[in-house]
Design a protein around this motif. Structure first.
Motif, PDB file in Angstrom:
ATOM      1  N   GLY A   1       0.847  -1.178   0.000  1.00 50.02           N
ATOM      2  CA  GLY A   1       0.000   0.000   0.000  1.00 50.02           C
ATOM      3  C   GLY A   1       0.887   1.233   0.000  1.00 50.02           C
ATOM      4  O   GLY A   1       2.110   1.150  -0.235  1.00 50.02           O
ATOM      5  N   LEU A   2       0.305   2.382   0.275  1.00 48.17           N
ATOM      6  CA  LEU A   2       1.078   3.625   0.213  1.00 48.17           C
ATOM      7  C   LEU A   2       2.276   3.596   1.154  1.00 48.17           C
ATOM      8  O   LEU A   2       3.394   3.970   0.765  1.00 48.17           O
ATOM      9  CB  LEU A   2       0.180   4.817   0.542  1.00 48.17           C
ATOM     10  CG  LEU A   2       0.871   6.182   0.520  1.00 48.17           C
ATOM     11  CD1 LEU A   2       1.414   6.494  -0.869  1.00 48.17           C
ATOM     12  CD2 LEU A   2      -0.067   7.286   0.986  1.00 48.17           C
ATOM     13  N   THR A   3       2.085   3.151   2.391  1.00 48.01           N
ATOM     14  CA  THR A   3       3.183   3.149   3.361  1.00 48.01           C
ATOM     15  C   THR A   3       4.340   2.295   2.885  1.00 48.01           C
ATOM     16  O   THR A   3       5.503   2.720   2.888  1.00 48.01           O
ATOM     17  CB  THR A   3       2.682   2.657   4.731  1.00 48.01           C
ATOM     18  OG1 THR A   3       1.617   3.493   5.182  1.00 48.01           O
ATOM     19  CG2 THR A   3       3.805   2.692   5.759  1.00 48.01           C
ATOM     20  N   GLY A   4       4.056   1.063   2.482  1.00 48.08           N
ATOM     21  CA  GLY A   4       5.107   0.168   2.025  1.00 48.08           C
ATOM     22  C   GLY A   4       5.822   0.697   0.795  1.00 48.08           C
ATOM     23  O   GLY A   4       7.056   0.606   0.681  1.00 48.08           O
ATOM     24  N   LEU A   5       5.072   1.266  -0.141  1.00 44.24           N
ATOM     25  CA  LEU A   5       5.672   1.807  -1.360  1.00 44.24           C
ATOM     26  C   LEU A   5       6.601   2.975  -1.055  1.00 44.24           C
ATOM     27  O   LEU A   5       7.679   3.097  -1.646  1.00 44.24           O
ATOM     28  CB  LEU A   5       4.575   2.243  -2.332  1.00 44.24           C
ATOM     29  CG  LEU A   5       3.756   1.127  -2.988  1.00 44.24           C
ATOM     30  CD1 LEU A   5       2.572   1.717  -3.742  1.00 44.24           C
ATOM     31  CD2 LEU A   5       4.615   0.283  -3.927  1.00 44.24           C
ATOM     32  N   VAL A   6       6.177   3.860  -0.144  1.00 40.03           N
ATOM     33  CA  VAL A   6       7.018   5.014   0.192  1.00 40.03           C
ATOM     34  C   VAL A   6       8.293   4.562   0.897  1.00 40.03           C
ATOM     35  O   VAL A   6       9.392   5.057   0.600  1.00 40.03           O
ATOM     36  CB  VAL A   6       6.242   6.030   1.050  1.00 40.03           C
ATOM     37  CG1 VAL A   6       7.173   7.144   1.540  1.00 40.03           C
ATOM     38  CG2 VAL A   6       5.097   6.641   0.258  1.00 40.03           C
ATOM     39  N   ILE A   7       8.187   3.604   1.817  1.00 37.96           N
ATOM     40  CA  ILE A   7       9.394   3.104   2.489  1.00 37.96           C
ATOM     41  C   ILE A   7      10.352   2.501   1.466  1.00 37.96           C
ATOM     42  O   ILE A   7      11.556   2.785   1.470  1.00 37.96           O
ATOM     43  CB  ILE A   7       9.026   2.058   3.560  1.00 37.96           C
ATOM     44  CG1 ILE A   7       8.198   2.702   4.679  1.00 37.96           C
ATOM     45  CG2 ILE A   7      10.286   1.415   4.141  1.00 37.96           C
ATOM     46  CD1 ILE A   7       7.616   1.700   5.656  1.00 37.96           C
TER      47      ILE A   7
ATOM     48  N   CYS B   1       4.112  -0.244  11.001  1.00 40.95           N
ATOM     49  CA  CYS B   1       3.496   1.021  10.618  1.00 40.95           C
ATOM     50  C   CYS B   1       2.357   0.704   9.654  1.00 40.95           C
ATOM     51  O   CYS B   1       2.009  -0.453   9.454  1.00 40.95           O
ATOM     52  CB  CYS B   1       4.529   1.948   9.966  1.00 40.95           C
ATOM     53  SG  CYS B   1       5.472   1.161   8.639  1.00 40.95           S
ATOM     54  N   GLY B   2       1.755   1.740   9.058  1.00 38.16           N
ATOM     55  CA  GLY B   2       0.685   1.497   8.101  1.00 38.16           C
ATOM     56  C   GLY B   2      -0.623   2.151   8.493  1.00 38.16           C
ATOM     57  O   GLY B   2      -0.703   2.927   9.461  1.00 38.16           O
ATOM     58  N   PHE B   3      -1.667   1.832   7.754  1.00 36.99           N
ATOM     59  CA  PHE B   3      -2.975   2.460   7.865  1.00 36.99           C
ATOM     60  C   PHE B   3      -3.560   2.299   9.264  1.00 36.99           C
ATOM     61  O   PHE B   3      -3.890   1.210   9.692  1.00 36.99           O
ATOM     62  CB  PHE B   3      -3.893   1.832   6.819  1.00 36.99           C
ATOM     63  CG  PHE B   3      -5.169   2.588   6.549  1.00 36.99           C
ATOM     64  CD1 PHE B   3      -5.253   3.956   6.699  1.00 36.99           C
ATOM     65  CD2 PHE B   3      -6.297   1.910   6.099  1.00 36.99           C
ATOM     66  CE1 PHE B   3      -6.422   4.644   6.422  1.00 36.99           C
ATOM     67  CE2 PHE B   3      -7.481   2.586   5.814  1.00 36.99           C
ATOM     68  CZ  PHE B   3      -7.539   3.951   5.980  1.00 36.99           C
ATOM     69  N   GLY B   4      -3.658   3.410   9.997  1.00 33.03           N
ATOM     70  CA  GLY B   4      -4.255   3.385  11.331  1.00 33.03           C
ATOM     71  C   GLY B   4      -3.261   3.478  12.466  1.00 33.03           C
ATOM     72  O   GLY B   4      -3.638   3.868  13.576  1.00 33.03           O
ATOM     73  N   TRP B   5      -1.986   3.172  12.228  1.00 32.23           N
ATOM     74  CA  TRP B   5      -1.042   3.183  13.345  1.00 32.23           C
ATOM     75  C   TRP B   5      -0.660   4.602  13.764  1.00 32.23           C
ATOM     76  O   TRP B   5      -0.585   4.899  14.947  1.00 32.23           O
ATOM     77  CB  TRP B   5       0.221   2.403  12.981  1.00 32.23           C
ATOM     78  CG  TRP B   5       0.068   0.915  13.095  1.00 32.23           C
ATOM     79  CD1 TRP B   5       0.125   0.003  12.080  1.00 32.23           C
ATOM     80  CD2 TRP B   5      -0.144   0.157  14.294  1.00 32.23           C
ATOM     81  NE1 TRP B   5      -0.060  -1.269  12.558  1.00 32.23           N
ATOM     82  CE2 TRP B   5      -0.226  -1.207  13.932  1.00 32.23           C
ATOM     83  CE3 TRP B   5      -0.292   0.483  15.636  1.00 32.23           C
ATOM     84  CZ2 TRP B   5      -0.435  -2.226  14.852  1.00 32.23           C
ATOM     85  CZ3 TRP B   5      -0.508  -0.531  16.561  1.00 32.23           C
ATOM     86  CH2 TRP B   5      -0.577  -1.861  16.171  1.00 32.23           C
TER      87      TRP B   5
END
Length: 466
Positions: A13-19, A425-429
């Motif tokens: 998702g967005l978090t993983g892609l940005v990392i 990390c990720g959606f909601g954390w």
């Protein structure tokens, strides 16, 4: 057979892609691999296009007031593609007593606007002398205590628009930790806001004016953001249709990631997943968390296209629960960004369900379309029949930061501190906004490359925009 990587990221998702992007940009030799269980990247970010109408399954944009997000746009070349809708020139509404009330964005205009009676406006000044509430009050309890009951419909609208949530359940310490900290430090939100404004004035360059942010998207919708990050990472760094079944740590300290196809080894392991998905994988790794899962709010979006129609100016409107309407609100999509509808047409998106009314999502598409259209037409003038209508049902829910979430966050922080090389990390954390996730992802990426333990920055107070 096992394969070793420097860093494995679970979730594209967005978090993983940005990392992944940050690691690749700064250290191309660092071996990073993203494992994604679905057939595409982006998570809940997905755009819909049909017959010249463009809408969103998930988020519609993000504000350009986050330094990390602006830097990401520059790095990816997306800055040149962005389309923006300035908050300063696009009005918003809240439905009060079955009428759309325009919400100004500047404090002075808000004070002058006929949103609440003058006695209630004067009541807000008493906030200066209110001691902070102890414990973890709900948003509704906290807002009523600090500002009075007259403002509650507007507060309700804010959290309907952001979380599709119930402000009688959402915890103020969880959803606005920066604001809560400012209240405790200054003894008053108003005092804290004045102090913050003074500090901001001192830090600005001479002659520099304070600018309101803009809502940002892309000509083909928000899916362009994960699409571009995926392009830059390259197929060799992403495995799709690859669901992780278990994680564990070897006696040597390596992280072992099991999938149905193979086992991966890594020095660093990142769970870049929504909270509940993370908790499932962490259940075999750590002591039992204070919550096994958190509530989620699911919404459906009904897209309507009309010709020979004019929408009110602005972004759209929100419905507080007290209005007892079928929809949560409506986004005037063709007002916000260009090319959302064919020439001479308009398109808007109505939101249904949320934390309070999940039962409405069980209705069939025809019923959702019929009831949503009736709800909107009671507030704005439209032709009898739309030329276009579709129901979009997102693939994921919105995490609700309610009772026990603060303890869960503390548990997460203690877990990663005890397990070097683990990042959660990720959606909601760290929140649910795109800027929240981008900021968190940038921090995790930098921490991995510096070989430090994951740390948490103190959240800054966020301005509220309808």
């Amino acid at each position: 057979m096992t394969h070793f990587k420097d860093t494995i990221i679970i979730g594209a998702g967005l978090t993983g892609l940005v990392i992944g992007h940050k690691i690749k940009e700064r250290h191309p030799e660092h071996q990073v691999l993203l494992l994604e269980k679905s057939a595409s990247t982006g998570g809940v970010i997905s755009s819909f296009s049909e017959s010249g109408y463009l809408a969103e399954y998930g988020p519609h944009g993000f504000l350009d007031n986050c330094a990390e997000s602006r830097e990401l746009l520059e790095e990816t070349g997306l800055e040149a593609e962005c389309v923006r809708a300035p908050l300063k020139t696009f009005v918003r509404y809240v439905c009060i007593d079955s009428k759309l009330m325009l919400i100004p964005q500047s404090p002075l205009k808000i004070i002058k606007a006929p949103l609440i009676p003058w006695p209630d406006k004067l009541r807000v000044v008493r906030e200066l002398f209110k001691k902070p509430l102890s414990g973890e009050p709900t948003v509704a309890k906290w807002a009523e205590y600090r500002f009075g009951s007259a403002l509650l419909p507007y507060v309700d609208a804010v959290f309907t628009g952001t979380y599709a949530g119930d402000y009688n359940e959402l915890k103020i310490d969880a959803v606005m930790p920066g604001l809560r900290r400012m209240e405790k430090e200054h003894g008053s939100i108003i005092r804290g806001a004045i102090a913050k404004a003074r500090q901001a004035r001192k830090s600005r360059s001479k002659g520099e004016k304070l600018q309101m942010p803009s809502m940002t998207s892309f000509p083909d919708g928000m899916q362009r953001l994960p699409q571009r990050l995926t392009e830059l990472l390259g197929q060799e760094r992403i495995r799709l249709n690859c669901e992780v079944t278990a994680i564990k740590q070897s006696p040597q300290g390596e992280w072992l990631v099991e999938t149905a196809q193979e086992i991966f080894r890594a020095a660093n392991l990142v769970l870049a997943l929504p909270v509940n998905q993370s908790l499932k994988l962490l259940s075999t790794l750590a002591d039992e968390p204070p919550l096994k899962k958190i509530p989620e709010a699911w919404i459906a979006t009904v897209v309507f296209g009309f010709d020979q129609a004019a929408l009110p100016p602005g972004f759209g409107y929100l419905n507080p629960e007290r209005e007892q309407r079928f929809t949560l609100g409506t986004l005037f999509s063709s007002n916000m960004f260009p090319n959302r509808a064919p020439d001479g047409h308009v398109v808007f998106e109505t939101l249904i369900g949320g934390r309070r009314h999940p039962e409405r999502l069980e209705l069939d598409d025809e019923t959702l379309i019929e009831q949503a259209l009736a709800d909107v037409k009671a507030l704005i003038e439209l032709p009898d029949t739309p030329l276009f209508s579709r129901v979009l049902r997102p693939s994921g829910g919105i995490p609700q930061l309610e009772k026990g979430y603060s303890r869960l966050l503390q548990w997460r922080n203690e877990l990663v501190h005890k397990n070097p090389g683990l990042y959660v990390c990720g959606f909601g954390w760290e929140g649910i906004g795109l800027n929240d996730m981008i900021k968190s992802a940038c921090l995790v990426g930098a921490t991995i490359l510096s070989k430090e333990v994951q740390t948490q920055e103190q959240a800054e107070p966020k301005k509220i925009y309808f």
